[in-house]
Design a protein around this motif. Structure first.
Motif, PDB file in Angstrom:
ATOM      1  N   VAL A 174       0.356  -1.566  -0.209  1.00  4.59           N
ATOM      2  CA  VAL A 174      -0.249   0.041   0.172  1.00  4.59           C
ATOM      3  C   VAL A 174       0.830   1.300   0.532  1.00  4.59           C
ATOM      4  N   LEU A 175       2.194   1.056   0.844  1.00  2.00           N
ATOM      5  CA  LEU A 175       2.710   2.423   1.255  1.00  2.00           C
ATOM      6  C   LEU A 175       3.567   2.948  -0.347  1.00  2.00           C
ATOM      7  N   ILE A 176       4.073   1.934  -0.970  1.00  2.00           N
ATOM      8  CA  ILE A 176       5.247   1.813  -2.389  1.00  2.00           C
ATOM      9  C   ILE A 176       4.007   2.779  -3.266  1.00  2.00           C
ATOM     10  N   ARG A 177       3.113   1.678  -3.492  1.00  6.28           N
ATOM     11  CA  ARG A 177       2.000   2.336  -4.428  1.00  6.28           C
ATOM     12  C   ARG A 177       1.152   3.904  -3.748  1.00  6.28           C
ATOM     13  N   LEU A 178       0.945   3.893  -3.053  1.00  8.81           N
ATOM     14  CA  LEU A 178       1.116   5.282  -2.550  1.00  8.81           C
ATOM     15  C   LEU A 178       2.076   6.710  -3.132  1.00  8.81           C
ATOM     16  N   LEU A 179       2.661   6.096  -2.512  1.00  7.42           N
ATOM     17  CA  LEU A 179       3.554   7.078  -3.091  1.00  7.42           C
ATOM     18  C   LEU A 179       4.829   7.206  -4.503  1.00  7.42           C
ATOM     19  N   ALA A 180       4.705   6.007  -5.429  1.00  7.60           N
ATOM     20  CA  ALA A 180       4.714   5.938  -6.448  1.00  7.60           C
ATOM     21  C   ALA A 180       3.760   6.688  -7.030  1.00  7.60           C
ATOM     22  N   ASP A 181       2.533   6.733  -6.643  1.00  6.84           N
ATOM     23  CA  ASP A 181       1.177   7.538  -7.310  1.00  6.84           C
ATOM     24  C   ASP A 181       1.294   8.333  -6.889  1.00  6.84           C
ATOM     25  N   GLN A 182       1.468   9.004  -5.619  1.00  5.95           N
ATOM     26  CA  GLN A 182       1.013  10.918  -5.546  1.00  5.95           C
ATOM     27  C   GLN A 182       2.238  11.250  -5.994  1.00  5.95           C
ATOM     28  N   TYR A 183       3.862  10.502  -5.959  1.00  3.11           N
ATOM     29  CA  TYR A 183       4.868  11.658  -6.098  1.00  3.11           C
ATOM     30  C   TYR A 183       5.501  10.840  -6.730  1.00  3.11           C
ATOM     31  N   PRO A 184       4.941  10.870  -8.494  1.00  2.85           N
ATOM     32  CA  PRO A 184       5.715   9.996  -9.386  1.00  2.85           C
ATOM     33  C   PRO A 184       6.943  10.634  -9.383  1.00  2.85           C
ATOM     34  N   GLU A 185       7.536  11.951  -9.356  1.00  3.81           N
ATOM     35  CA  GLU A 185       9.095  12.670 -10.149  1.00  3.81           C
ATOM     36  C   GLU A 185       9.509  12.009  -9.436  1.00  3.81           C
ATOM     37  N   HIS A 186       9.866  11.138  -8.194  1.00  2.25           N
ATOM     38  CA  HIS A 186      10.578  10.271  -7.483  1.00  2.25           C
ATOM     39  C   HIS A 186      10.836   8.972  -7.984  1.00  2.25           C
ATOM     40  N   THR A 187      12.150   8.218  -7.881  1.00  2.00           N
ATOM     41  CA  THR A 187      12.062   6.658  -8.226  1.00  2.00           C
ATOM     42  C   THR A 187      12.040   6.047  -7.527  1.00  2.00           C
ATOM     43  N   TYR A 188      11.286   4.422  -7.616  1.00  2.00           N
ATOM     44  CA  TYR A 188      11.134   4.054  -5.952  1.00  2.00           C
ATOM     45  C   TYR A 188      11.889   2.444  -6.483  1.00  2.00           C
ATOM     46  N   TYR A 189      13.220   2.091  -5.627  1.00  2.00           N
ATOM     47  CA  TYR A 189      14.108   0.765  -5.502  1.00  2.00           C
ATOM     48  C   TYR A 189      13.885  -0.109  -4.798  1.00  2.00           C
ATOM     49  N   LEU A 190      12.687  -0.892  -5.604  1.00  2.00           N
ATOM     50  CA  LEU A 190      12.334  -1.632  -4.661  1.00  2.00           C
ATOM     51  C   LEU A 190      13.245  -3.047  -4.409  1.00  2.00           C
ATOM     52  N   PHE A 191      14.411  -3.189  -3.210  1.00  2.00           N
ATOM     53  CA  PHE A 191      15.279  -4.143  -3.145  1.00  2.00           C
ATOM     54  C   PHE A 191      14.669  -5.924  -2.511  1.00  2.00           C
ATOM     55  N   ASN A 192      14.038  -6.773  -3.445  1.00  2.00           N
ATOM     56  CA  ASN A 192      14.355  -7.934  -3.107  1.00  2.00           C
ATOM     57  C   ASN A 192      14.857  -9.363  -3.385  1.00  2.00           C
ATOM     58  N   PRO A 193      14.846  -9.692  -2.314  1.00  2.00           N
ATOM     59  CA  PRO A 193      15.749 -11.184  -2.385  1.00  2.00           C
ATOM     60  C   PRO A 193      15.921 -12.433  -3.864  1.00  2.00           C
ATOM     61  N   ARG A 194      14.893 -12.130  -3.691  1.00  2.00           N
ATOM     62  CA  ARG A 194      14.523 -13.345  -4.711  1.00  2.00           C
ATOM     63  C   ARG A 194      12.686 -13.070  -5.035  1.00  2.00           C
ATOM     64  N   PRO A 195      12.764 -13.314  -6.734  1.00  2.00           N
ATOM     65  CA  PRO A 195      12.174 -13.241  -7.334  1.00  2.00           C
ATOM     66  C   PRO A 195      10.601 -13.884  -7.006  1.00  2.00           C
ATOM     67  N   GLY A 196       9.680 -12.809  -7.052  1.00  2.00           N
ATOM     68  CA  GLY A 196       8.384 -13.478  -5.653  1.00  2.00           C
ATOM     69  C   GLY A 196       6.727 -12.603  -6.842  1.00  2.00           C
ATOM     70  N   LYS A 197       5.706 -13.668  -6.896  1.00  2.00           N
ATOM     71  CA  LYS A 197       5.023 -12.485  -8.062  1.00  2.00           C
ATOM     72  C   LYS A 197       3.200 -12.290  -6.530  1.00  2.00           C
ATOM     73  N   SER A 198       3.205 -11.272  -5.412  1.00  2.00           N
ATOM     74  CA  SER A 198       2.822 -11.176  -4.430  1.00  2.00           C
ATOM     75  C   SER A 198       2.880  -9.845  -4.590  1.00  2.00           C
ATOM     76  N   PHE A 199       3.931  -8.887  -5.682  1.00  2.00           N
ATOM     77  CA  PHE A 199       3.492  -7.853  -5.729  1.00  2.00           C
ATOM     78  C   PHE A 199       4.100  -7.252  -6.997  1.00  2.00           C
ATOM     79  N   GLN A 200       3.267  -6.396  -8.093  1.00  2.00           N
ATOM     80  CA  GLN A 200       3.348  -6.942  -9.395  1.00  2.00           C
ATOM     81  C   GLN A 200       3.069  -4.969  -9.839  1.00  2.00           C
ATOM     82  N   PRO A 201       3.303  -3.917  -9.155  1.00  2.00           N
ATOM     83  CA  PRO A 201       3.249  -2.456  -9.129  1.00  2.00           C
ATOM     84  C   PRO A 201       2.719  -2.162 -10.521  1.00  2.00           C
TER      85      PRO A 201
END
Length: 389
Positions: free
Chosen positions: A29-56
């Protein structure tokens, strides 16, 4: 860095990609909200291994997986320590540990950081956890609270625990209330609700409990309350949540008092029907809104998200007099001692029999939910980021 500078913001995204309960939900929820409401920034998601629960699928969100063979092999070590090299190399301006921890060595990189502390349960209730888990959780919590630039506490209750447990200066901690997903603020139409009722085989009217079936969520006392009103109110209880070790005790009680047909374990019923044993995320708002009331009498919580999910959809709420729950519920819920099935039963009766009272609860709930609007949550978080740059 100036107030309006563009930022490269890094997140510990393990739970966003791999956790389907509270911490994963919060992260997404937080990542999506920030990326949507503050699109001028870039959001890097450091993920230790591939996963399917999040596909923004947003252009300003970038997943980062470990590249070196050793880092892929030892992905937990990459996440907890070695990722600092990637943060430096990629020019990350700020790092946000979304759930109780930051990588070891992060302060030495000079990258400012925020850590979200949801609760200090392993410190306060160690008997609820395995000894090895308590040791690990404590070490991570203590390190993060000591070394993060700022701590984001999700309630005043949690802030107080941090101050008392670690002696952390109050000015280092900001309380930023979470928000439910925007979908919960949409009042679903009758057609959608009936489609969800039919899809999950739900009763015509029911009380609702949402939460993992564990001791602190207090389902056993909810069932005792239901037993005390069995001759007055015909509504069953629908339980949405997986078994965390308490279900056997609950079902034994239901069998003892011959109440099995009044408690509907949704995951179990779906599994017996050969279906996925969980509710699709897009159906949850309508499921809440079908309920006569949602009951959430936990002994302790860091926040209590189901309270806001229910209130945002106009559903009356029964919750506890303890922990942060009165803080989150405001004046809009029926508060009951979590050790008192009688007080919970009184809430059931009042909401079911007094239409004026129930309507007033719905109105107050909708008003209270405004404190946790998604845009407020995103703005408060961004303000916290900017305050340390």
């Amino acid at each position: 860095m100036s107030f309006f500078a563009l930022m490269n913001i890094g997140f510990d995204a393990k739970r966003a990609y791999h956790n389907n309960t509270g911490l994963g939900f919060f992260s997404r929820v937080l990542i999506r909200l920030l990326a949507d409401q503050y699109p001028e920034h870039t959001y890097y998601l450091f993920n230790p291994r591939p996963g399917k629960s999040f596909q923004p699928h947003l252009a300003n969100i970038r997943e980062v997986l470990p590249k070196a063979a050793l880092h892929r092999l030892l992905s937990a070590a990459w996440r907890s320590r070695w990722v600092t090299g990637d943060l430096t190399r990629m020019g990350i301006d700020l790092y946000h540990g979304l759930s109780h921890e930051i990588p070891a060595g992060l302060p030495q990189t000079g990258i400012p950081s925020v850590v979200t502390i949801h609760d200090l349960f392993p410190e306060i209730y160690p008997e609820q956890y395995k000894p090895i888990d308590v040791k690990i959780y404590r070490a991570k919590l203590r390190y993060a609270c000591r070394h993060a630039t700022k701590i984001m506490a999700i309630s005043e209750e949690t802030k107080g625990h941090i101050i008392r447990t670690y002696g952390t200066p109050a000015e280092k901690i900001e309380v930023v209330y979470q928000s439910c997903a925007p979908a919960f603020t949409v009042l679903e139409n009758a057609a959608k609700k009936e489609a969800v009722r039919e899809k999950y085989g739900l009763p015509g009217s029911f009380f609702l409990h949402v939460g993992t079936i564990i001791e602190r969520k207090n389902l056993l006392n909810i069932c005792k309350a239901l037993n005390s009103i069995r001759n007055d109110i015909p509504l069953p209880l629908v339980v949405v949540g997986n078994d965390g070790g308490l279900k056997g005790k609950v079902t034994a009680y239901l069998k003892e008092v011959q109440l099995e047909d009044r408690v509907y374990f949704l995951s179990e019923q779906l599994a017996l029907a050969g279906r996925k044993p969980f509710v699709d995320a897009e159906d949850l708002p309508a499921l809440y809104q079908l309920a006569t009331a949602m009951i959430y009498p936990s002994y302790f919580e860091g926040f209590g998200m189901p309270i806001i999910e229910a209130m945002a959809g106009g559903v009356p709420v029964i919750t506890s007099t303890t922990s942060c729950l009165p803080e989150i519920a405001g004046n809009a819920a029926w508060l009951a001692d979590p050790d008192s099935p009688e007080e919970m039963a009184s809430g059931f009766r009042k909401i079911y029999t007094d239409a004026t009272f129930a309507a007033d609860m719905r109105r107050k709930g909708l008003e209270n939910a405004q404190r946790f609007r998604p845009e407020v949550y995103a703005a408060d978080t961004m303000k916290l980021y900017q305050s340390i740059l």
